[in-house]
Design a protein around this motif. Sequence first.
Motif, mmCIF file in Angstrom:
data_model
loop_
_atom_site.group_PDB
_atom_site.id
_atom_site.type_symbol
_atom_site.label_atom_id
_atom_site.label_comp_id
_atom_site.label_asym_id
_atom_site.label_seq_id
_atom_site.Cartn_x
_atom_site.Cartn_y
_atom_site.Cartn_z
ATOM 1 N N GLY A 1 0.824 -1.214 0.000
ATOM 2 C CA GLY A 1 0.000 0.000 0.000
ATOM 3 C C GLY A 1 0.849 1.251 0.000
ATOM 4 O O GLY A 1 0.567 2.214 -0.733
ATOM 5 N N ASN A 2 1.912 1.246 0.795
ATOM 6 C CA ASN A 2 2.815 2.396 0.835
ATOM 7 C C ASN A 2 3.460 2.650 -0.523
ATOM 8 O O ASN A 2 3.617 3.796 -0.951
ATOM 9 C CB ASN A 2 3.893 2.185 1.889
ATOM 10 C CG ASN A 2 3.339 2.135 3.300
ATOM 11 O OD1 ASN A 2 2.160 2.415 3.529
ATOM 12 N ND2 ASN A 2 4.175 1.769 4.253
ATOM 13 N N GLU A 3 3.826 1.565 -1.201
ATOM 14 C CA GLU A 3 4.416 1.704 -2.537
ATOM 15 C C GLU A 3 3.420 2.355 -3.500
ATOM 16 O O GLU A 3 3.800 3.210 -4.308
ATOM 17 C CB GLU A 3 4.856 0.342 -3.070
ATOM 18 C CG GLU A 3 6.065 -0.235 -2.351
ATOM 19 C CD GLU A 3 6.344 -1.685 -2.752
ATOM 20 O OE1 GLU A 3 5.600 -2.211 -3.613
ATOM 21 O OE2 GLU A 3 7.294 -2.265 -2.213
ATOM 22 N N LYS A 4 2.169 1.962 -3.402
ATOM 23 C CA LYS A 4 1.152 2.546 -4.281
ATOM 24 C C LYS A 4 0.931 4.028 -3.964
ATOM 25 O O LYS A 4 0.712 4.835 -4.876
ATOM 26 C CB LYS A 4 -0.162 1.767 -4.172
ATOM 27 C CG LYS A 4 -0.100 0.379 -4.801
ATOM 28 C CD LYS A 4 0.184 0.466 -6.297
ATOM 29 C CE LYS A 4 0.259 -0.897 -6.947
ATOM 30 N NZ LYS A 4 0.582 -0.807 -8.396
ATOM 31 N N LEU A 5 1.002 4.374 -2.687
ATOM 32 C CA LEU A 5 0.892 5.788 -2.339
ATOM 33 C C LEU A 5 2.044 6.590 -2.943
ATOM 34 O O LEU A 5 1.842 7.685 -3.474
ATOM 35 C CB LEU A 5 0.890 5.967 -0.826
ATOM 36 C CG LEU A 5 -0.460 5.974 -0.102
ATOM 37 C CD1 LEU A 5 -0.266 6.359 1.354
ATOM 38 C CD2 LEU A 5 -1.450 6.908 -0.759
ATOM 39 N N GLU A 6 3.246 6.041 -2.870
ATOM 40 C CA GLU A 6 4.407 6.716 -3.444
ATOM 41 C C GLU A 6 4.267 6.852 -4.950
ATOM 42 O O GLU A 6 4.794 7.795 -5.550
ATOM 43 C CB GLU A 6 5.689 5.962 -3.087
ATOM 44 C CG GLU A 6 6.049 6.049 -1.602
ATOM 45 C CD GLU A 6 7.257 5.214 -1.242
ATOM 46 O OE1 GLU A 6 7.839 4.605 -2.164
ATOM 47 O OE2 GLU A 6 7.619 5.177 -0.061
ATOM 48 N N GLU A 7 3.555 5.915 -5.571
ATOM 49 C CA GLU A 7 3.311 5.969 -7.019
ATOM 50 C C GLU A 7 2.096 6.830 -7.355
ATOM 51 O O GLU A 7 1.674 6.890 -8.512
ATOM 52 C CB GLU A 7 3.097 4.550 -7.559
ATOM 53 C CG GLU A 7 4.329 3.667 -7.455
ATOM 54 C CD GLU A 7 4.018 2.194 -7.734
ATOM 55 O OE1 GLU A 7 2.862 1.889 -8.114
ATOM 56 O OE2 GLU A 7 4.925 1.360 -7.574
#
Length: 310
Positions: free
Chosen positions: A33-39
Motif C-alpha cells: 500500500g505504501n508503494e502505491k501511495l508513493e506511485e
Amino acid sequence: MKIQNSLLAGIIALTLFSCDSIEDKKGRFLLKGNEKLEENDPKSAIDFYHEAIELDSTYSDAWFNKAVAHLKLHQLNEAIADFSQAINFRPDYPNAYFQRGLSYLDNGEFYKAKSDAEWLHKNDSENWEGYFLSGLVAEKLEDYPTALTSFQKASELNPSNSDLLVNQATVYYYQKEFEEASKLLDKAESINPSEPNLHNLRSMIAFDYGKYQEALEAVEKAISLDSRQAYYYNNKGLYLLFLGEKEKGLELINQSIQMDDSNPFALRNKGIFYVMEGDKISALQYLTELYKDYPDMELVEEYYKKAQDL
C-alpha cells in the motif's frame, strides 16, 4: 488566503513485522500500500490497506495509512473515520490525532479539531504540531491573539520551519499589522526562499498598499513555486483587474473557480470585474449575496455600493 500545512509529506506509518505468518502477510500488504501511495495511486493503496485490516482489524498503522490515502482522494469523512480507528486501537498515537485534527479543520469541524489539539498539548507537549493545530483552529475562529500565541509556541519548538513564520505573518496581516507581517516574511525567506505562501502573502500586502505591479510579481513567484493553488490565480486575476488588464484578470479568476468553486473571494473578484465593466446586473448577481453573507470581506461593501450606483 489559506494557511499552509504539509498534510501528507512524511506521515505514512511504517511497521516492522516478525516472521509470524499473519504478521508477515499484513506487513507485506502495508508495504505494498505504501508503494502505491508513493506511485500516486491511492485507490490501489486503499485496497492493500484493506487486505491488511482484513487480517488484523486492530492494525492501527494500516488504518492510519488508509486515512492518508483517502486524503489524497479528498475524501475527508473517510479519512477522519480511519484516523479515528487508528486512535481507537492505539490511544497514544500523536500523529493520528494531529492528522485527524487537520482533517477536521478542512472539514469545517473546528471544535473537534480543537479537541485533538488539546489532546496533543496534554500528551505530547514538546511537539510543535499540537500548537500549530491550535493556531489553525484559532485562526478559523478569528481568535487572532490565540492563533498568534500558538504559532509562536510552535515556532519556538521548531525554529527551522518557515511555514510557522508565514502563519504568524498571516495573522498579523489579518490584523492589518503589515510591518510586523513583512518582518516575519523576511525571516521566513532567509530560512526557505522557495516557500510559495510567503510570496503570495507578500503580494497581498503589496496590493493593500496599492502597489499592484509589485503584488503581481510576488504572486507570479508563488505560482512558479506551486502551480496547484487556486487562490494564487485568483489573486493574480485581481491584481490584473487593477492594472487595467481586465480580460486577462477575469480569465485567471475563472480558472481559480474551476480549480476551487468554494472560494467566495473569487466570486467577489468577478463582481469587481463587472463593476469595472459597468455591467450592473452581472455585478449585483455576484455582490448582493456576498454583501449579505460576508459583509466584512475586503472590497465587498465598496464594490457592492459601486454596483448599486451604476
